[in-house]
Design a protein around this motif. Structure first.
Motif, PDB file in Angstrom:
ATOM      1  N   SER A  89     -89.672  74.074  -5.328  1.00  0.00           N
ATOM      2  CA  SER A  89     -90.083  73.247  -4.203  1.00  0.00           C
ATOM      3  C   SER A  89     -88.889  72.954  -3.317  1.00  0.00           C
ATOM      4  O   SER A  89     -87.734  72.935  -3.777  1.00  0.00           O
ATOM      5  CB  SER A  89     -90.690  71.928  -4.704  1.00  0.00           C
ATOM      6  OG  SER A  89     -89.687  71.130  -5.288  1.00  0.00           O
ATOM      7  N   ALA A  90     -89.135  72.708  -2.071  1.00  0.00           N
ATOM      8  CA  ALA A  90     -88.058  72.474  -1.107  1.00  0.00           C
ATOM      9  C   ALA A  90     -87.257  71.227  -1.431  1.00  0.00           C
ATOM     10  O   ALA A  90     -86.123  71.075  -0.978  1.00  0.00           O
ATOM     11  CB  ALA A  90     -88.645  72.372   0.301  1.00  0.00           C
ATOM     12  N   THR A  91     -87.827  70.337  -2.223  1.00  0.00           N
ATOM     13  CA  THR A  91     -87.139  69.073  -2.540  1.00  0.00           C
ATOM     14  C   THR A  91     -86.427  69.099  -3.896  1.00  0.00           C
ATOM     15  O   THR A  91     -85.804  68.117  -4.284  1.00  0.00           O
ATOM     16  CB  THR A  91     -88.138  67.910  -2.532  1.00  0.00           C
ATOM     17  OG1 THR A  91     -89.183  68.178  -3.504  1.00  0.00           O
ATOM     18  CG2 THR A  91     -88.759  67.743  -1.162  1.00  0.00           C
ATOM     19  N   SER A  92     -86.533  70.213  -4.645  1.00  0.00           N
ATOM     20  CA  SER A  92     -85.926  70.243  -5.986  1.00  0.00           C
ATOM     21  C   SER A  92     -84.418  70.092  -5.914  1.00  0.00           C
ATOM     22  O   SER A  92     -83.801  69.467  -6.777  1.00  0.00           O
ATOM     23  CB  SER A  92     -86.299  71.534  -6.713  1.00  0.00           C
ATOM     24  OG  SER A  92     -85.766  72.659  -6.033  1.00  0.00           O
ATOM     25  N   GLU A  96     -82.198  64.141  -1.477  1.00  0.00           N
ATOM     26  CA  GLU A  96     -82.780  63.087  -2.295  1.00  0.00           C
ATOM     27  C   GLU A  96     -82.272  63.180  -3.730  1.00  0.00           C
ATOM     28  O   GLU A  96     -81.994  62.176  -4.378  1.00  0.00           O
ATOM     29  CB  GLU A  96     -84.313  63.178  -2.286  1.00  0.00           C
ATOM     30  CG  GLU A  96     -84.938  63.007  -0.911  1.00  0.00           C
ATOM     31  CD  GLU A  96     -84.833  64.259  -0.054  1.00  0.00           C
ATOM     32  OE1 GLU A  96     -84.571  65.346  -0.624  1.00  0.00           O
ATOM     33  OE2 GLU A  96     -84.982  64.144   1.180  1.00  0.00           O
ATOM     34  N   SER A  97     -82.163  64.394  -4.251  1.00  0.00           N
ATOM     35  CA  SER A  97     -81.707  64.577  -5.637  1.00  0.00           C
ATOM     36  C   SER A  97     -80.183  64.598  -5.735  1.00  0.00           C
ATOM     37  O   SER A  97     -79.611  64.135  -6.732  1.00  0.00           O
ATOM     38  CB  SER A  97     -82.279  65.871  -6.221  1.00  0.00           C
ATOM     39  OG  SER A  97     -81.931  66.989  -5.428  1.00  0.00           O
ATOM     40  N   ILE A  98     -79.512  65.166  -4.731  1.00  0.00           N
ATOM     41  CA  ILE A  98     -78.043  65.189  -4.699  1.00  0.00           C
ATOM     42  C   ILE A  98     -77.609  64.725  -3.313  1.00  0.00           C
ATOM     43  O   ILE A  98     -77.474  65.527  -2.383  1.00  0.00           O
ATOM     44  CB  ILE A  98     -77.493  66.602  -4.997  1.00  0.00           C
ATOM     45  CG1 ILE A  98     -78.042  67.142  -6.317  1.00  0.00           C
ATOM     46  CG2 ILE A  98     -75.952  66.568  -5.028  1.00  0.00           C
ATOM     47  CD1 ILE A  98     -77.594  68.563  -6.644  1.00  0.00           C
ATOM     48  N   SER A 820     -79.145  69.480   0.208  1.00  0.00           N
ATOM     49  CA  SER A 820     -79.574  70.269   1.366  1.00  0.00           C
ATOM     50  C   SER A 820     -78.494  71.252   1.787  1.00  0.00           C
ATOM     51  O   SER A 820     -78.782  72.404   2.132  1.00  0.00           O
ATOM     52  CB  SER A 820     -79.924  69.339   2.532  1.00  0.00           C
ATOM     53  OG  SER A 820     -81.027  68.525   2.208  1.00  0.00           O
ATOM     54  N   GLY A 821     -77.245  70.813   1.767  1.00  0.00           N
ATOM     55  CA  GLY A 821     -76.148  71.699   2.123  1.00  0.00           C
ATOM     56  C   GLY A 821     -75.993  72.844   1.151  1.00  0.00           C
ATOM     57  O   GLY A 821     -75.701  73.984   1.547  1.00  0.00           O
ATOM     58  N   LEU A 822     -76.199  72.576  -0.146  1.00  0.00           N
ATOM     59  CA  LEU A 822     -76.139  73.643  -1.151  1.00  0.00           C
ATOM     60  C   LEU A 822     -77.221  74.686  -0.899  1.00  0.00           C
ATOM     61  O   LEU A 822     -76.977  75.896  -0.974  1.00  0.00           O
ATOM     62  CB  LEU A 822     -76.308  73.050  -2.549  1.00  0.00           C
ATOM     63  CG  LEU A 822     -75.135  72.236  -3.095  1.00  0.00           C
ATOM     64  CD1 LEU A 822     -75.578  71.424  -4.313  1.00  0.00           C
ATOM     65  CD2 LEU A 822     -73.970  73.140  -3.460  1.00  0.00           C
TER      66      LEU A 822
END
Length: 1009
Positions: A89-92, A96-98, A820-822
């Protein structure tokens, strides 16, 4: 003067582009900017965002590349590149997570964590010291991108500087140990000892299986020996080597003996009689030792050792909570072709000029695969270079003065504490004392309590003994503080510096004192002023091409930017001097960094738990497979010993499997590069009762995302095996897929690839493993610091968290990019590779791609047609690229006729186009040879590279059917930006036939000049 006139005439000529060069108009963005053109969301949004600096192409360039590939969005491109069924998923992996930190926020966070480490003075020893790093080396080697960004010197014509420095390292080790030959470093002392054990085992052709370790060997080394012995079926026995080797049954099966000199308790023992006894039994004597001690002690090569190893870090490399440190490894001449690791040898170029190169490369696991007994894929080049520079800077006289001061200060401490009623266990020592406290205090805890109150760490031995080790950093005030710890514990009055009585006597018996010279070579007796040292460092680095010069597009190596911002905390005093066995309440900052990094790596991979102990990618493979074996054993299935490995696998995979005690069964691949699932199914079912593991690299080493990866993993699980997913290519996955979704049970990651730790010219590296929940109980332990699960395998590295200090780099990289950057970095890495494939299509044959004509993060071009048409080999193209100021891609791997090219996300469109222009121009030069305009045996490719010494030949000496301009400046931009190779093409065969691996002598230098 003739040479100067030739060069001036060349530079004065009007520039002529190759006759058939295309006038392709390069894309120019409206204004070359940051990676994003989006405005900050508010006035309070930081402007020093890392992603904008790390990712090379800006928004306009990304749009341009997408358009060239036929896409109007990044999402559409990714959909055609990464199989939909393995997408996360785009949010994994997102902010938000990192969450992401700006560069300034990262520094604030790092400072906060650094302050959580308590600055105690550690005298724990056990192979780790408070090294004093000369500032000229710290600033100009350790902190210099010219030294930390280059790759392993597989292209010696553009790596002569660090090759010379590594020869200095080898020479230093050979001189101090009095051994015949030394390699260019190994990962750490414990794994070096394990390599020595395996050499002894294979030296008996596997007929003798008992290896004896003296009880004076460091406990972390013994733990690593146990892990390694299990995979090879070696029986490890620990005892008193001077007393317990008289048993005839043991001697008949004895392959080798390991001793420590001085031992972990500080004792200096005479092992010459033991050497004779071991040799009489037909076994090898392996000695772990200390380089500084060997400036005073009789070297092992003079009393009969066959293999000598140890940690070189006290020669100017920080403790760094355990590493990275360069182990040294030396042996006798008769063992040199069995020695593990990289070896630098002297050879010559095609014009007869002396030059250095990697020697005996046929020993490497890429070639030997499952026949290898070592999976060494890297060294600790940067740290070895620092140690070598330390020896060059100090020279033999200063090194002996440092050693004598350390020794005499240790004597001073011994005399003082014995006055209070304590008793040193050994009368012969160098820098380490084990002290019996029973006559002065109730127990050792009283001394440790006094030490902690004074901000001092001593070694915990047992209830009656404490240990201490002195080093170069110790001065008079330190000695006073140390002595007062023992005074306070014994309720004795404190002393001051004026009370000290310096000891001038030596606690080394006459037969064990060194009488032979050390480091007589000119390089160790020249550069002792900072001016000369600085110039020598810069002279060497001027010979080497690194990321500060150009893209290094090595496939499977991910030579991305090593950002300064992620490197800065590495040498801060809050992190740099920390001892790896310091109490946990003193290293809470480090432990928090480790915890956060483990958690982030688990989010990225989709796994449940992580171990950061493995200190290279190959060590991670070995650790992961050892965890799998332990899991099977816990289920009563220890007989499972078959490992299926595709023919396309990285060369370390089969070598690591053998080291873990597995039998390798190869699996076929199809002509399109995809795994042959039917062959996999057939072999998995055939071996289902004994199937242990399947190793697969994803994306594959052929540079594609295979659609059948989940099917392959299911086949293995259905037949009782576990899946090891090699994370060498993880840079293509982050935020798009992950090893867990693909079906893996364990993976290793190369922090020196995906997560931006520098390659250092051939090390350091870090290869942590992440595992699924059912494997987490088996993660590696450590004998001195609690790590791993409740059913842990024994240690795989000397330090509990491996090369802990450089974990800061990957921690910072992840924190600054954020999730997101990763993910964006992986997308751009894929885009850059596919754009490059597009640019080179029509000029070169692209070997593999998916059904949508897409590659992954790297591309494989096949040069076989040029061998047939013009006799041109892969290496001819590689050496010609050096003339264009580029490091060649990975050559002849994974396919002998191919180049594997990986641009990474850090390179701008301009740099990618520049590389493609060079490759296209070389293709045109090859066409001239194919059509007969240039001869097949004397042309610009066969004669490449062209160093300035060749370009400067006189008109009478220039005998080539092309101009100097064509040789040196084949494209216009080289007139402004040119990196010169320092030698012509090096003769590999000559170097292996005439193996010389040390510095030239005074006489040799004189004859050369």
């Amino acid at each position: 003067m003739a040479v100067l006139r030739s060069l001036s005439v060349l530079l004065a000529r009007p520039f002529a582009v190759h006759a058939r060069a295309t006038n392709r108009a390069h894309f120019k963005s409206p204004a070359r900017g940051l990676a994003t053109t989006k405005a900050p969301s508010s006035l309070f949004t930081p402007l020093d965002t890392f992603a904008d600096r790390h990712i090379g192409p800006d928004d306009h360039e990304i749009s341009h590349m997408l358009k060239k590939l036929g896409y109007d969005s990044m999402d559409a491109f990714i959909a055609d590149t990464v199989p939909d069924k393995i997408r996360t998923s785009a949010t994994s992996v997102g902010n938000e997570s990192i969450p992401s930190l700006s560069e300034s926020e990262l520094f604030q966070r790092a400072k906060e964590l650094g302050r959580a480490n308590k600055p105690f003075k550690s005298y724990i020893g056990m192979g780790y010291h408070n090294a004093v790093v000369p500032p000229v080396i710290l600033r100009n080697v350790m902190e210099s991108p010219a030294w930390y960004t280059p790759y392993t010197p597989y292209q010696p014509e553009i790596a002569q500087g660090r090759l010379e420095s590594l020869v200095n390292f080898q020479t230093m080790v050979m001189s101090l140990t009095s051994m015949d030959i030394a390699n260019a470093s190994l990962l750490d002392e414990a794994t070096a000892a394990a390599e020595g054990m395996v050499m002894a085992f294979t030296g008996s052709n596997g007929k003798k299986r008992t290896f004896f370790a003296d009880n004076g060997v460091a406990p972390q080394t013994v733990a690593v020996l146990r892990t390694r012995a299990k995979g090879f079926g070696i029986k490890l026995v620990v005892g008193d080597a001077l007393e317990d080797l008289n048993d005839e049954a043991l001697r008949k099966d004895l392959c080798g003996v390991l001793v420590q000199y001085p031992d972990v308790n500080g004792a200096v023992k005479d092992f010459s009689g033991l050497a004779h006894s071991v040799h009489t039994a037909g076994a090898l004597l392996v000695c772990a030792t200390d380089l500084l001690a060997l400036t005073m002690l009789k070297p092992p090569g003079e009393w009969g050792a066959d293999i000598v190893l140890g940690n070189s870090a006290r020669f100017g490399v920080p403790a760094g909570y355990g590493g990275p440190h360069a182990a040294f490894f030396a042996c006798t001449d008769k063992l040199k072709r069995k020695m593990p690791g990289r070896l630098i040898g002297r050879s010559r170029d095609v014009n007869g000029k002396p030059a250095y190169r990697l020697a005996l490369q046929t020993r490497e696991q890429h070639i030997r695969r499952e026949k290898a007994t070592s999976n060494i894929c890297t060294s600790q080049a940067l740290l070895a270079n620092m140690a070598a520079m330390y020896a060059v800077y100090h020279g033999p006289v200063s090194l002996q003065r440092i050693a004598q001061k350390v020794h005499c200060l240790t004597q001073t401490v011994k005399t003082a504490v014995e006055y209070y009623g304590y008793k040193a266990v050994s009368t012969h020592f160098f820098d380490t004392l084990t002290i019996d406290v029973s006559s002065a205090v109730k127990d050792a805890d009283a001394v440790h309590a006094a030490a902690l109150a004074a901000g001092i760490n001593l070694r915990k031995v047992d209830a009656k003994h404490v240990g201490l080790t002195l080093d170069e950093s110790v001065g008079a005030e330190d000695v006073v503080s140390l002595i007062n710890v023992f005074a306070r514990a014994a309720s004795q009055p404190a002393i001051s510096a004026s009370d000290l009585t310096p000891s001038e006597t030596l606690a080394v018996p006459d037969p064990l004192r060194r009488t032979s010279r050390i480091l007589p070579h000119p390089v160790f007796n020249t550069h002792h002023s900072e001016t000369e040292m600085l110039r020598y460092i810069y002279h060497l680095q001027s010979k080497d091409l690194g990321l500060e010069h150009a893209m290094i597009p090595l496939g499977s190596c991910t030579m991305k930017l090593n950002s300064t911002s992620s490197m800065v905390p590495l040498t801060w005093p809050e992190f740099s001097p920390v001892h790896p066995f310091a109490p946990k309440d003193q290293v809470e900052g480090y432990l928090q960094v480790i915890k956060e990094l483990e958690e982030d790596l688990c989010k990225i991979t989709g796994f449940a738990a992580c171990s950061l102990q493995p200190n290279s990618g190959a060590a991670g493979e070995y650790a992961g497979l050892s965890v799998i074996r332990a899991y099977h054993e816990s289920r009563g299935e220890g007989h499972r010993d078959i490992c299926l490995i595709p023919l396309s696998a990285h060369g370390t995979n089969p070598a690591s499997a053998v080291m873990a005690g597995l039998k390798v069964v190869p699996v076929k691949t199809h002509a399109d590069g995809n795994l042959d699932l039917e062959d996999l199914r057939t072999k998995a079912e055939k071996h289902k009762d004994n199937l242990a593991a399947f190793m697969i690299t994803y994306p594959s080493t052929f540079g594609v995302f295979e659609h059948g990866v989940q099917d392959a993993c299911k086949i293995i699980h259905d037949n009782g095996g576990q899946v090891y997913l090699d994370g060498a290519n993880l840079n293509a996955q982050i935020g798009l897929t992950n090893p867990a979704i693909c079906g893996g049970d364990v993976c290793h990651m190369n922090l020196h690839k995906t997560f931006a730790i520098p390659h250092g010219g051939g090390g350091p590296g870090v290869g942590p493993i992440c595992v699924a929940g059912h494997l987490s109980p088996f993660l590696p332990s450590h004998p001195l610091v609690a790590t791993g699960g409740d059913k842990a395998i024994e240690a795989v590295a000397a330090a509990p968290f491996g090369s802990a200090s450089i974990l800061l780099i990957s921690w910072a990289y992840i924190k600054m990019l954020g999730g997101s950057g990763l993910s964006d970095a992986s997308k751009v890495a894929l885009l850059n590779a596919n754009y490059m494939a597009h640019r080179l299509s029509g000029h070169y044959t692209l070997r593999y791609k998916n059904g949508n004509n897409r590659v992954a993060h790297e591309l494989l071009i096949d040069l076989a047609e040029f061998d047939k048409a013009a006799g041109l080999k892969v290496m001819d193209f590689a050496k010609r690229l050096q003339d264009y100021s580029f490091h060649p891609p990975t050559c002849s791997w994974p396919t002998p006729t191919c180049m594997l090219i990986e641009p990474t996300e850090s390179e701008t469109l301009e740099e990618i186009d520049r590389f493609c222009d060079a490759m296209i121009q070389i293709r045109k030069e090859a066409e001239d040879i194919i059509t007969g305009k240039q001869p097949k045996d004397n042309n610009v490719l066969k004669n490449a590279p062209h160093p300035i010494s060749v370009i400067a030949l006189s008109e009478e000496e220039w005998n080539r059917p092309y101009s100097r301009q064509t040789a040196a400046y084949p494209v216009p931009w080289l007139l402004e930006r040119k990196f010169w190779p320092t030698t012509s093409r090096i003769d590999d065969a000559y170097g292996d036939l005439h193996l010389i691996c040390d510095c030239p002598s005074v006489e040799e230098l004189a004859s050369t000049h």
